[in-house]
Design a protein around this motif. Structure first.
Motif, PDB file in Angstrom:
ATOM      1  N   ASP A  33     -12.339 -21.779  -6.327  1.00 14.67           N
ATOM      2  CA  ASP A  33     -13.882 -21.815  -5.875  1.00 14.67           C
ATOM      3  C   ASP A  33     -13.954 -21.097  -4.609  1.00 14.67           C
ATOM      4  OD1 ASP A  33     -11.962 -23.166  -4.540  1.00 14.67           O
ATOM      5  OD2 ASP A  33     -13.251 -25.083  -4.971  1.00 14.67           O
ATOM      6  N   ILE A  34     -13.097 -19.630  -3.963  1.00 14.53           N
ATOM      7  CA  ILE A  34     -13.175 -19.712  -3.259  1.00 14.53           C
ATOM      8  C   ILE A  34     -14.821 -18.224  -2.368  1.00 14.53           C
ATOM      9  CG2 ILE A  34     -10.541 -19.208  -2.566  1.00 14.53           C
ATOM     10  CD1 ILE A  34     -10.291 -16.757  -3.013  1.00 14.53           C
ATOM     11  N   SER A  35     -14.758 -18.182  -1.950  1.00 17.08           N
ATOM     12  CA  SER A  35     -16.566 -17.866  -1.242  1.00 17.08           C
ATOM     13  C   SER A  35     -16.309 -16.179  -2.257  1.00 17.08           C
ATOM     14  CB  SER A  35     -17.587 -17.953   0.011  1.00 17.08           C
ATOM     15  OG  SER A  35     -16.550 -17.148   0.924  1.00 17.08           O
ATOM     16  N   VAL A  36     -17.663 -15.770  -2.782  1.00 19.79           N
ATOM     17  CA  VAL A  36     -17.681 -14.058  -2.559  1.00 19.79           C
ATOM     18  C   VAL A  36     -17.005 -13.722  -1.493  1.00 19.79           C
ATOM     19  CG1 VAL A  36     -19.089 -12.168  -3.514  1.00 19.79           C
ATOM     20  CG2 VAL A  36     -19.380 -14.693  -4.785  1.00 19.79           C
ATOM     21  N   LYS A  75     -11.770  -6.175 -11.429  1.00 21.27           N
ATOM     22  CA  LYS A  75     -10.838  -7.093 -12.258  1.00 21.27           C
ATOM     23  C   LYS A  75      -9.788  -8.098 -11.473  1.00 21.27           C
ATOM     24  CE  LYS A  75      -9.683  -7.516 -16.253  1.00 21.27           C
ATOM     25  NZ  LYS A  75     -10.805  -8.250 -17.935  1.00 21.27           N
ATOM     26  N   ALA A  76      -9.366  -8.130 -10.583  1.00 16.10           N
ATOM     27  CA  ALA A  76      -8.599  -9.042  -9.866  1.00 16.10           C
ATOM     28  C   ALA A  76     -10.191 -10.037  -8.859  1.00 16.10           C
ATOM     29  CB  ALA A  76      -8.209  -8.224  -8.561  1.00 16.10           C
ATOM     30  N   ALA A  77     -11.571  -9.218  -8.405  1.00 19.93           N
ATOM     31  CA  ALA A  77     -12.268  -9.957  -8.468  1.00 19.93           C
ATOM     32  C   ALA A  77     -12.918 -11.163  -9.809  1.00 19.93           C
ATOM     33  CB  ALA A  77     -13.657  -9.641  -7.609  1.00 19.93           C
ATOM     34  N   GLU A  78     -12.869 -10.806 -10.777  1.00 21.05           N
ATOM     35  CA  GLU A  78     -13.420 -11.078 -11.895  1.00 21.05           C
ATOM     36  C   GLU A  78     -12.128 -12.462 -12.094  1.00 21.05           C
ATOM     37  OE1 GLU A  78     -14.144 -10.041 -16.895  1.00 21.05           O
ATOM     38  OE2 GLU A  78     -13.688  -8.562 -14.953  1.00 21.05           O
ATOM     39  N   ASN A  79     -11.184 -11.813 -12.080  1.00 26.17           N
ATOM     40  CA  ASN A  79      -9.873 -12.945 -11.948  1.00 26.17           C
ATOM     41  C   ASN A  79     -10.243 -14.282 -11.544  1.00 26.17           C
ATOM     42  OD1 ASN A  79      -7.308 -14.607 -13.205  1.00 26.17           O
ATOM     43  ND2 ASN A  79      -6.519 -13.904 -11.435  1.00 26.17           N
ATOM     44  N   LEU A  80     -10.675 -14.362  -9.616  1.00 25.53           N
ATOM     45  CA  LEU A  80     -10.680 -14.486  -8.965  1.00 25.53           C
ATOM     46  C   LEU A  80     -11.568 -15.869  -9.234  1.00 25.53           C
ATOM     47  CD1 LEU A  80      -9.420 -12.808  -5.732  1.00 25.53           C
ATOM     48  CD2 LEU A  80      -8.476 -14.860  -6.851  1.00 25.53           C
ATOM     49  N   LEU A  81     -13.030 -14.728  -8.864  1.00 27.76           N
ATOM     50  CA  LEU A  81     -14.204 -15.478  -9.651  1.00 27.76           C
ATOM     51  C   LEU A  81     -14.179 -16.847 -10.568  1.00 27.76           C
ATOM     52  CD1 LEU A  81     -16.633 -12.707  -9.389  1.00 27.76           C
ATOM     53  CD2 LEU A  81     -16.838 -14.688  -7.994  1.00 27.76           C
ATOM     54  N   LEU A  82     -13.433 -16.454 -12.027  1.00 20.69           N
ATOM     55  CA  LEU A  82     -13.344 -17.300 -13.240  1.00 20.69           C
ATOM     56  C   LEU A  82     -11.949 -18.486 -12.865  1.00 20.69           C
ATOM     57  CD1 LEU A  82     -12.928 -14.822 -15.692  1.00 20.69           C
ATOM     58  CD2 LEU A  82     -14.855 -16.194 -15.152  1.00 20.69           C
ATOM     59  N   ASN A  83     -11.707 -18.132 -11.293  1.00 20.52           N
ATOM     60  CA  ASN A  83      -9.975 -18.658 -11.835  1.00 20.52           C
ATOM     61  C   ASN A  83      -9.431 -20.107 -10.169  1.00 20.52           C
ATOM     62  OD1 ASN A  83      -8.827 -18.481 -14.125  1.00 20.52           O
ATOM     63  ND2 ASN A  83      -8.301 -16.545 -13.289  1.00 20.52           N
ATOM     64  N   LYS A 106     -20.448  -4.730 -13.635  1.00 23.91           N
ATOM     65  CA  LYS A 106     -20.498  -5.700 -14.682  1.00 23.91           C
ATOM     66  C   LYS A 106     -22.271  -6.213 -15.014  1.00 23.91           C
ATOM     67  CE  LYS A 106     -16.129  -6.810 -15.083  1.00 23.91           C
ATOM     68  NZ  LYS A 106     -15.313  -6.862 -16.643  1.00 23.91           N
ATOM     69  N   GLY A 107     -23.288  -5.226 -14.508  1.00 21.87           N
ATOM     70  CA  GLY A 107     -24.454  -5.546 -14.488  1.00 21.87           C
ATOM     71  C   GLY A 107     -25.118  -7.278 -14.056  1.00 21.87           C
ATOM     72  N   VAL A 108     -23.836  -7.179 -13.371  1.00 25.75           N
ATOM     73  CA  VAL A 108     -24.937  -8.669 -12.674  1.00 25.75           C
ATOM     74  C   VAL A 108     -23.980  -8.912 -11.106  1.00 25.75           C
ATOM     75  CG1 VAL A 108     -25.498  -9.833 -15.176  1.00 25.75           C
ATOM     76  CG2 VAL A 108     -23.013 -10.803 -13.957  1.00 25.75           C
ATOM     77  N   SER A 109     -25.203  -9.939 -10.450  1.00 27.61           N
ATOM     78  CA  SER A 109     -23.881  -9.982  -9.200  1.00 27.61           C
ATOM     79  C   SER A 109     -21.878 -11.026  -9.603  1.00 27.61           C
ATOM     80  CB  SER A 109     -24.695 -10.608  -7.839  1.00 27.61           C
ATOM     81  OG  SER A 109     -25.275 -11.969  -8.641  1.00 27.61           O
ATOM     82  N   PRO A 110     -21.232 -11.239  -8.446  1.00 24.48           N
ATOM     83  CA  PRO A 110     -20.547 -11.652  -8.494  1.00 24.48           C
ATOM     84  C   PRO A 110     -20.836 -13.614  -8.966  1.00 24.48           C
ATOM     85  CG  PRO A 110     -20.270 -10.452  -6.891  1.00 24.48           C
ATOM     86  CD  PRO A 110     -21.411 -10.055  -6.999  1.00 24.48           C
ATOM     87  N   LEU A 111     -21.761 -14.005  -8.037  1.00 24.17           N
ATOM     88  CA  LEU A 111     -22.064 -15.140  -7.978  1.00 24.17           C
ATOM     89  C   LEU A 111     -23.227 -15.457  -9.207  1.00 24.17           C
ATOM     90  CD1 LEU A 111     -22.119 -17.717  -6.080  1.00 24.17           C
ATOM     91  CD2 LEU A 111     -24.663 -17.294  -5.325  1.00 24.17           C
ATOM     92  N   THR A 112     -23.441 -14.524  -9.938  1.00 19.87           N
ATOM     93  CA  THR A 112     -24.215 -14.724 -11.303  1.00 19.87           C
ATOM     94  C   THR A 112     -23.463 -14.621 -12.166  1.00 19.87           C
ATOM     95  OG1 THR A 112     -26.587 -14.237 -10.083  1.00 19.87           O
ATOM     96  CG2 THR A 112     -26.238 -13.822 -12.779  1.00 19.87           C
ATOM     97  N   PHE A 113     -22.156 -13.636 -12.541  1.00 23.73           N
ATOM     98  CA  PHE A 113     -21.118 -13.761 -13.228  1.00 23.73           C
ATOM     99  C   PHE A 113     -20.379 -15.405 -13.335  1.00 23.73           C
ATOM    100  CE2 PHE A 113     -16.617 -13.182 -14.055  1.00 23.73           C
ATOM    101  CZ  PHE A 113     -16.442 -12.556 -14.947  1.00 23.73           C
TER     102      PHE A 113
END
Length: 70
Positions: free
Chosen positions: A23-26, A13-21, A49-56
């Motif tokens: 532009d830091i790397s995976v 959930k924390a990673a999802e927030n960082l991915l959305l908000n 989530k069913g997808v990779s972080p980058l795809t998300f």
């Protein structure tokens, strides 16, 4: 819920927030959210989530840029 499952869900959930908000790397997100390497993070993210972080990240930004802003 077992403690490890809870911990991983919280980290994802924390990673999802960082991915959305940000532009830091995976890899940096994996480190910041407590995963010991990027591969482990990616595997855990896919399981949750069913997808990779980058795809998300790409799907979210793609859907935002395709919507009208009126």
């Amino acid at each position: 819920m077992p403690p490890l499952t809870y911990l991983n869900k919280t980290r994802i959930k924390a990673a999802e927030n960082l991915l959305l908000n940000t532009d830091i790397s995976v890899a940096e997100i994996a480190y910041r959210t407590g995963f010991y390497d990027c591969a482990h993070f990616t595997k855990a993210f896919i399981l949750e989530k069913g997808v990779s972080p980058l795809t998300f990240r790409k799907k979210i930004f793609s859907s935002c840029s395709n919507s009208t802003m009126f």
